[in-house]
Scaffold this motif. Structure first.
Motif, short mmCIF file in Angstrom:
data_model
loop_
_atom_site.label_atom_id
_atom_site.label_comp_id
_atom_site.label_asym_id
_atom_site.label_seq_id
_atom_site.Cartn_x
_atom_site.Cartn_y
_atom_site.Cartn_z
N THR A 129 45.46 37.99 24.04
CA THR A 129 46.44 37.76 25.11
C THR A 129 47.25 39.02 25.41
O THR A 129 47.57 39.29 26.56
N ALA A 130 47.58 39.79 24.36
CA ALA A 130 48.42 40.98 24.57
C ALA A 130 47.72 42.04 25.40
O ALA A 130 48.37 42.73 26.21
N MET A 131 46.43 42.19 25.22
CA MET A 131 45.70 43.19 26.00
C MET A 131 45.72 42.87 27.49
O MET A 131 45.51 43.75 28.33
N LEU A 132 45.98 41.61 27.83
CA LEU A 132 46.12 41.23 29.23
C LEU A 132 47.60 41.15 29.63
O LEU A 132 48.02 41.72 30.64
N TYR A 133 48.39 40.46 28.80
CA TYR A 133 49.78 40.17 29.17
C TYR A 133 50.63 41.44 29.29
O TYR A 133 51.35 41.61 30.29
N ILE A 134 50.56 42.30 28.32
CA ILE A 134 51.49 43.43 28.31
C ILE A 134 51.24 44.41 29.45
O ILE A 134 52.18 44.81 30.14
N PRO A 135 49.99 44.82 29.71
CA PRO A 135 49.78 45.70 30.87
C PRO A 135 50.16 45.03 32.20
O PRO A 135 50.66 45.69 33.11
N LEU A 136 49.92 43.71 32.32
CA LEU A 136 50.30 43.03 33.55
C LEU A 136 51.82 42.95 33.69
O LEU A 136 52.36 43.08 34.79
N ALA A 137 52.52 42.73 32.57
CA ALA A 137 53.98 42.75 32.62
C ALA A 137 54.47 44.13 33.02
O ALA A 137 55.44 44.27 33.79
N LEU A 168 53.10 33.19 35.39
CA LEU A 168 51.79 33.19 34.75
C LEU A 168 51.80 34.01 33.46
O LEU A 168 51.26 33.59 32.43
N LEU A 169 52.42 35.18 33.51
CA LEU A 169 52.45 36.05 32.34
C LEU A 169 53.22 35.41 31.20
O LEU A 169 52.79 35.43 30.04
N THR A 170 54.38 34.82 31.52
CA THR A 170 55.21 34.22 30.48
C THR A 170 54.52 33.02 29.85
O THR A 170 54.58 32.82 28.63
N THR A 171 53.85 32.22 30.67
CA THR A 171 53.17 31.03 30.15
C THR A 171 52.07 31.41 29.16
O THR A 171 51.91 30.76 28.12
N VAL A 172 51.35 32.47 29.46
CA VAL A 172 50.29 32.90 28.56
C VAL A 172 50.85 33.32 27.21
O VAL A 172 50.31 32.97 26.15
N VAL A 173 51.96 34.07 27.23
CA VAL A 173 52.48 34.61 25.97
C VAL A 173 53.16 33.54 25.12
O VAL A 173 53.27 33.70 23.90
N VAL A 174 53.62 32.44 25.73
CA VAL A 174 54.31 31.40 24.97
C VAL A 174 53.39 30.80 23.91
O VAL A 174 53.80 30.61 22.75
N HIS A 201 48.98 26.45 38.91
CA HIS A 201 48.48 25.89 37.64
C HIS A 201 48.58 26.88 36.47
O HIS A 201 47.58 27.14 35.79
N PRO A 202 49.76 27.43 36.18
CA PRO A 202 49.86 28.37 35.06
C PRO A 202 49.54 27.74 33.71
O PRO A 202 49.00 28.42 32.83
N ILE A 203 49.87 26.46 33.51
CA ILE A 203 49.57 25.83 32.22
C ILE A 203 48.05 25.77 32.02
O ILE A 203 47.53 26.11 30.94
N GLU A 204 47.34 25.34 33.05
CA GLU A 204 45.90 25.23 32.94
C GLU A 204 45.25 26.59 32.72
O GLU A 204 44.33 26.74 31.91
N TRP A 205 45.74 27.60 33.44
CA TRP A 205 45.19 28.94 33.27
C TRP A 205 45.45 29.49 31.87
O TRP A 205 44.59 30.14 31.27
N SER A 206 46.65 29.22 31.34
CA SER A 206 46.96 29.71 29.99
C SER A 206 46.08 29.04 28.94
O SER A 206 45.59 29.68 28.01
N LEU A 207 45.88 27.72 29.09
CA LEU A 207 45.01 27.01 28.15
C LEU A 207 43.57 27.51 28.25
O LEU A 207 42.88 27.67 27.24
N TRP A 229 42.65 30.51 29.16
CA TRP A 229 42.57 31.86 28.58
C TRP A 229 42.52 31.80 27.05
O TRP A 229 41.75 32.52 26.41
N VAL A 230 43.35 30.93 26.46
CA VAL A 230 43.34 30.80 25.01
C VAL A 230 42.02 30.20 24.53
O VAL A 230 41.46 30.62 23.51
N ALA A 231 41.49 29.23 25.28
CA ALA A 231 40.20 28.65 24.91
C ALA A 231 39.10 29.70 24.96
O ALA A 231 38.23 29.77 24.07
N ALA A 232 39.13 30.55 25.99
CA ALA A 232 38.16 31.64 26.06
C ALA A 232 38.33 32.59 24.88
O ALA A 232 37.34 33.10 24.33
#
Length: 499
Positions: free
Chosen positions: A106-114, A375-381, A437-443, A445-448
């Motif tokens: 998640t960090a390799m995606l979240y941090i550069p996007l933030a 979207l970014l915050t939901t992924v990192v939570v 749908h940030p919740i669905e996208w975060s789930l 991404w974690v599933a992937a």
């Protein structure tokens, strides 16, 4: 005895060169940056009035509670990578390397996007000085800025720390200038006149706005953990890391409240919602223009642009350390585990995050900034925030003899406050961003990430396709021993050291 400059295992790597003042400056530069200068209008839109200050207060409470989580973990486990180390140590006993792998995933995606949101803010403010800038020119400017920051980071960390202090001074100057201008022309009536039904706590509308404001607020405070990512480069980390986190949060909290209230006392909040008004995209410039004139506004805009660069610089500085430590533990691609032979920094991580940041900037330029933040915050939570709240308790139980130079005040109350705050952000994410749908996208991404982990674990022949590898190198009876070169494939997991 382990060399204090090479980490608990004695392996050569980073050198501890960053002191308390530099560490606090790095955190504060990353926290402030361009954030509040572009999100004040977003906060007003979330609440529908000047009572948007509630969002910054709520964000400060969550940041302080979560900051105490980071402080205990960072002081106890001062390694490169921050969250990666904490999640690895806490959850290795049952799920092997799954949690640290998911964090890096998640960090390799979240941090550069933030980081790319800061670049978007830079281009927004540049448009105040360059009103005829086209979409293509803005895109090329943002890309050029990311390339420049990567070039500046190509060197020794002590040079980076000095640059961070310089940029921090510019950040303070820009914020102080806006605050002074605002309070010399402050209108209490404008700042404290609220629309009807603004505080109806029984309505769903208020709580949806509160959740959106909390999300924006914690985004603005984000960065108090930057030096925790650089734990292997901090002098006396048991003392410096907790102080740098707490000092930076308290300092930025005072700055944000003055900035928010002062701005609302000068600029009508309705103007911030008008996309054709400069207050909606460059509110700091609007404050200076209404108070001290156009020339002062131009000067403030230049300072805000430099502040944006400071935010991007320090964010990428800390984040580039994460894949390095993961690769050394065979939880990420092995080439990321190498340092530059001369300057001793993770060069491949730096390049990769810079490239992802460019992609994120281009995507963000053509989407809504508030939605991107959501979207970014939901992924990192899911992995980092909730994982670390649990990690404090897990480590107190699993590694009771771990050195803890700092223990969380009023434990476990800050953990529970942080947990509640993160769950509010996550639970309201879909309502705050309808149709996205940030919740669905975060789930998803974690599933992937879980699928990617299984493929990686099979290749590396580790749990669940091999034995769990228990690493307790931060415990007092382990830190002074030389590590074993390879784990015995027939050995079972090592039990935690007794208290």
């Amino acid at each position: 005895m382990a060399d204090p400059d090479t980490g608990p295992t004695g392996n050569p790597g980073f050198v501890r060169r960053i002191g308390l003042f530099q560490a606090t400056a790095i955190n504060m530069a990353q926290m402030c940056g361009i954030g509040p200068f572009v999100t004040i209008p977003l906060m007003v839109a979330a609440f529908g009035g000047p009572h948007a200050v509630i969002g910054f207060v709520a964000g400060a409470v969550l940041a302080l509670a979560d900051g105490l989580v980071w402080a205990e973990l960072g002081a106890s486990l001062p390694g490169a990578g921050g969250s990666y180390v904490y999640l690895r140590q806490a959850f290795q006993y049952r799920t092997g390397k799954l949690m640290p792998f998911l964090f890096v995933w998640t960090a390799m995606l979240y941090i550069p996007l933030a980081m790319s949101t800061g670049v978007i803010g830079f281009v927004q403010y540049l448009a105040y000085l360059w009103p005829d800038m086209t979409q293509t020119q803005g895109d090329l400017t943002g890309i050029g800025l990311i390339v420049l920051v990567v070039a500046l980071l190509w060197g020794r960390v002590e040079h980076h720390a000095r640059i961070s202090v310089l940029l921090w001074c510019v950040m303070i100057a820009s914020v102080v200038m806006v605050i002074l201008a605002a309070f010399t022309h402050f209108s209490p009536h404008r700042a404290f006149t609220y629309p009807a039904h603004a505080f109806e706590l029984t309505t769903n509308h208020f709580w949806i706005g509160f959740a959106a404001g909390l999300t924006i607020g914690i985004y603005d405070y984000g960065g108090y953990w930057t030096t925790a990512y650089m734990g292997a480069e901090i002098k006396d980390p048991g003392r410096v890391l907790p102080r740098s986190i707490i000092y930076s949060i308290v300092g930025i909290m005072a700055i944000y409240l003055l900035l928010q209230i002062g701005t609302l006392g000068v600029v009508d909040w309705q103007d911030m919602l008008d996309p054709h008004n400069s207050a909606s995209s460059s509110v700091a410039s609007a404050v200076l223009e209404k108070t001290w004139g156009k020339k002062a506004a131009d000067v403030a805009t230049v300072l805000v642009l430099i502040t944006a660069v400071a935010s991007i610089f320090t964010g990428l500085l800390g984040a580039s350390r994460i894949p390095y430590d993961a690769a050394r533990e065979k939880v990420f691609f092995r080439p990321f585990g190498s340092l530059h032979p001369r300057h001793r920094f993770p060069w491949l991580s730096l390049l990769a995050m810079g490239a992802i940041g460019i992609v994120g900037f281009l995507v963000g330029r053509h989407t809504d900034l508030a939605t991107l933040i959501q979207l970014l915050t939901t992924v990192v939570v899911l992995v980092q925030a909730l994982g670390q709240v649990a990690a404090v308790t897990v480590l107190r139980r699993r590694q009771p003899s771990l050195r803890r130079p700092y223990r969380m005040w009023l434990y476990p109350l800050p953990s529970l406050v942080a947990l509640a705050g993160w769950l509010v952000i996550y639970g309201y994410a879909d309502k705050d961003s309808p149709g996205r749908h940030p919740i669905e996208w975060s789930l998803a991404w974690v599933a992937a990430g879980c699928v990617a982990f299984l493929l990686w674990a099979r290749y590396e022949k580790i749990w669940p396709f091999g034995p769990r590898e228990i690493s307790e190198e931060y415990l007092p009876d382990v830190a002074d021993r030389e590590p074993e070169s390879d784990a015995d494939p027939g050995a079972g997991p090592v039990e935690p050291a007794p208290a």
